[in-house]
Design a protein around this motif. Sequence first.
Motif, PDB file in Angstrom:
ATOM      1  N   VAL A 121       0.972  -1.332   0.046  1.00 16.16           N
ATOM      2  CA  VAL A 121       0.042   0.024  -0.061  1.00 16.16           C
ATOM      3  C   VAL A 121       0.824   1.335   0.070  1.00 16.16           C
ATOM      4  O   VAL A 121       1.569   1.358   0.894  1.00 16.16           O
ATOM      5  CB  VAL A 121      -0.763   0.069   1.339  1.00 16.16           C
ATOM      6  CG1 VAL A 121      -1.892   1.320   1.136  1.00 16.16           C
ATOM      7  CG2 VAL A 121      -1.790  -1.140   1.128  1.00 16.16           C
ATOM      8  N   ASN A 122       0.820   1.930  -1.135  1.00 14.23           N
ATOM      9  CA  ASN A 122       1.825   3.106  -1.151  1.00 14.23           C
ATOM     10  C   ASN A 122       1.254   4.324  -0.842  1.00 14.23           C
ATOM     11  O   ASN A 122       1.934   5.385  -1.011  1.00 14.23           O
ATOM     12  CB  ASN A 122       2.371   3.037  -2.872  1.00 14.23           C
ATOM     13  CG  ASN A 122       3.264   1.986  -2.879  1.00 14.23           C
ATOM     14  OD1 ASN A 122       3.892   1.501  -1.758  1.00 14.23           O
ATOM     15  ND2 ASN A 122       3.757   1.733  -4.181  1.00 14.23           N
ATOM     16  N   ALA A 158      -6.312   4.032  -2.720  1.00 14.13           N
ATOM     17  CA  ALA A 158      -5.299   2.780  -2.865  1.00 14.13           C
ATOM     18  C   ALA A 158      -5.630   1.869  -1.597  1.00 14.13           C
ATOM     19  O   ALA A 158      -5.825   0.808  -1.651  1.00 14.13           O
ATOM     20  CB  ALA A 158      -3.996   3.285  -2.636  1.00 14.13           C
ATOM     21  N   SER A 159      -5.701   2.546  -0.139  1.00 16.64           N
ATOM     22  CA  SER A 159      -5.817   1.674   0.929  1.00 16.64           C
ATOM     23  C   SER A 159      -7.173   0.807   0.990  1.00 16.64           C
ATOM     24  O   SER A 159      -7.130  -0.353   1.513  1.00 16.64           O
ATOM     25  CB  SER A 159      -5.452   2.387   2.185  1.00 16.64           C
ATOM     26  OG  SER A 159      -5.407   1.735   3.432  1.00 16.64           O
ATOM     27  N   ASP A 160      -7.997   1.394   0.589  1.00 13.12           N
ATOM     28  CA  ASP A 160      -9.245   0.762   0.621  1.00 13.12           C
ATOM     29  C   ASP A 160      -9.252  -0.334  -0.513  1.00 13.12           C
ATOM     30  O   ASP A 160      -9.827  -1.368  -0.314  1.00 13.12           O
ATOM     31  CB  ASP A 160     -10.570   1.938  -0.029  1.00 13.12           C
ATOM     32  CG  ASP A 160     -10.644   2.858   1.048  1.00 13.12           C
ATOM     33  OD1 ASP A 160     -10.985   2.702   1.934  1.00 13.12           O
ATOM     34  OD2 ASP A 160     -10.366   4.198   0.872  1.00 13.12           O
ATOM     35  N   SER A 161      -8.951  -0.045  -1.694  1.00 11.67           N
ATOM     36  CA  SER A 161      -8.659  -1.023  -2.716  1.00 11.67           C
ATOM     37  C   SER A 161      -7.962  -2.331  -2.068  1.00 11.67           C
ATOM     38  O   SER A 161      -8.303  -3.353  -2.488  1.00 11.67           O
ATOM     39  CB  SER A 161      -8.076  -0.475  -4.081  1.00 11.67           C
ATOM     40  OG  SER A 161      -8.770   0.392  -4.615  1.00 11.67           O
ATOM     41  N   ALA A 162      -6.798  -2.047  -1.546  1.00  6.77           N
ATOM     42  CA  ALA A 162      -6.007  -3.002  -0.933  1.00  6.77           C
ATOM     43  C   ALA A 162      -6.711  -3.794  -0.137  1.00  6.77           C
ATOM     44  O   ALA A 162      -6.462  -5.136  -0.059  1.00  6.77           O
ATOM     45  CB  ALA A 162      -4.723  -2.651  -0.403  1.00  6.77           C
ATOM     46  N   TYR A 163      -7.330  -3.289   0.987  1.00  5.00           N
ATOM     47  CA  TYR A 163      -8.305  -3.771   2.050  1.00  5.00           C
ATOM     48  C   TYR A 163      -9.264  -4.703   1.402  1.00  5.00           C
ATOM     49  O   TYR A 163      -9.402  -5.806   1.672  1.00  5.00           O
ATOM     50  CB  TYR A 163      -9.096  -2.819   2.808  1.00  5.00           C
ATOM     51  CG  TYR A 163      -9.844  -3.128   3.748  1.00  5.00           C
ATOM     52  CD1 TYR A 163      -9.399  -3.756   5.029  1.00  5.00           C
ATOM     53  CD2 TYR A 163     -11.202  -3.164   3.651  1.00  5.00           C
ATOM     54  CE1 TYR A 163     -10.226  -4.382   5.829  1.00  5.00           C
ATOM     55  CE2 TYR A 163     -12.144  -3.732   4.585  1.00  5.00           C
ATOM     56  CZ  TYR A 163     -11.832  -4.218   5.697  1.00  5.00           C
ATOM     57  OH  TYR A 163     -12.442  -4.586   6.745  1.00  5.00           O
TER      58      TYR A 163
END
Lengths: 137, 130, 100
Positions: free
Chosen positions: B7-8, B16-21
Motif C-alpha cells: 500500500v503506497n 489505494a488503501s481501500d482497494s488493498a483492503y
Amino acid sequence: MQEETIKKFMYMNRKAPYGTIYALEALEVVLIGAAFDQDVSLAFLDDGVFQLVEGQDTDGIGVKNFSPAFRALGDYDVTKLFVEKESLEERGLSPDDLMELVWEDEDDDWAEKPSIRIVTRDELKSILGDQDVILSF
Amino acid sequence: MKFGVVVNEGPYTHQASDSAYQFTKAALAKGHEITRVFFYHDGVNNGTRLTVPPQDDRNIQKNWTELGKEHDLDLVVCIAAAQRRGILDENEAKRQGKDADNIAEGFRISGLGQLIEAGIMSDRLVTFGD
Amino acid sequence: MSILHTVNKSPFQKDDLKSCLAHANEGDAVLMIEDGVYGAIAGTAASQDISNAKAGVYVLGADLAARGIAQDKVAEGISVVGYDGFVDLATEHSAVNSWL
C-alpha cells in the motif's frame, strides 16, 4: 523462506524525480533490496527516464539531489537498467543526455561496462513479461 | 496461494488503501494466504491510531487492525518512510527522543527488507498506489 | 508466463492506460480499477486503444458502480469482475504489474 530462491525482480520507474517522492523512495528500495541476492532489473519508461538525466542541480529548490546514488548501483551489483528508447525520444532526449552509469565485471578483469541499456518498447515488453516480481511506486 | 500486498498511499486522500483492503479480504475469503501487507510512501499513514474520521465514514486504520486480528496478518510499516512522516512506535519514539508514539494496534514498524522478503515469500505481490 | 496489469487512472487525465496497453503481451490481462474504470466506457477517446489491445481487458464492477457507470455503458469485449475476480486474475497470471 527458502534461501536459494532467486526471483526476477523488476523495479518500474515511470515517474519524474522531485515533483513527488516516488523516484527517491523507489531507489531506496533498490539499494536495500540489493542485499537479497535476487536477479534485479530496473525499467525506466515514461517520465521515469527523467530520473537519469545528467546535470541535476537541486540547490535552488532546497531538496536533496539523489541522482548521485544511481552511480552507486553498480557497486551493489545492480547492473541492468533498461531505458526505453521511445520514452526518451517522446521527451526530446537522447542517450547522451543521461548520466554515465557503469559496473565492474569481475568475470572480465573488472572491466567497466555500461549499466544503462537502451531498449525498444517491444524489447521492454518482453523483458517485463519475464519477471517474477514487479515493484511499482 | 500466497499473496503479498503493498500500500503506497495514505488513507482517505487516495482510494489505494481501500482497494488493498477489499482485495485482501477477497483473497482471504477465497482461502489464500496473505504473507504480509507492507505500507510504504504515504501508505505509512494508514498505521497511525490518532485518526478520527467522521462517525458515518469507514475507519481505515481500524479496518486493517481488525482484519489483521481476525487473520493474524503481518501489517508492516516501512521505517524509513515512517520516520519521514512521523509514524512512530514506542521504541522509535524513545530512540529519536520524541514525546509520543502513534502506531496503531496490529501494525509494526520494520525495514524495507521486509518488502523484498514479501516479494520472495509470496507467489504474487500486488501493489496499490497512486 | 503472463502478467496481470492494473491501471487506476482515468485515461482522459493520464497516459497510464495507453502505456500499459503498449507494454502488455498477448495472453496478459489488463484490469481497470479505481479511476481507471472510466477507461471502460464505450465510445470514448480511449476505446480505440482498448479494442486494439492483444491482452484481455477487465474492469472492476465495484469501482464502476461507485462512479455511477452502468454495466451496459461498458465497451464490448471488456469483462466486468468483482474483487474475487481480481484475486482470480492475479492467481491466473504469474505476476502483477501495477501501472501507478
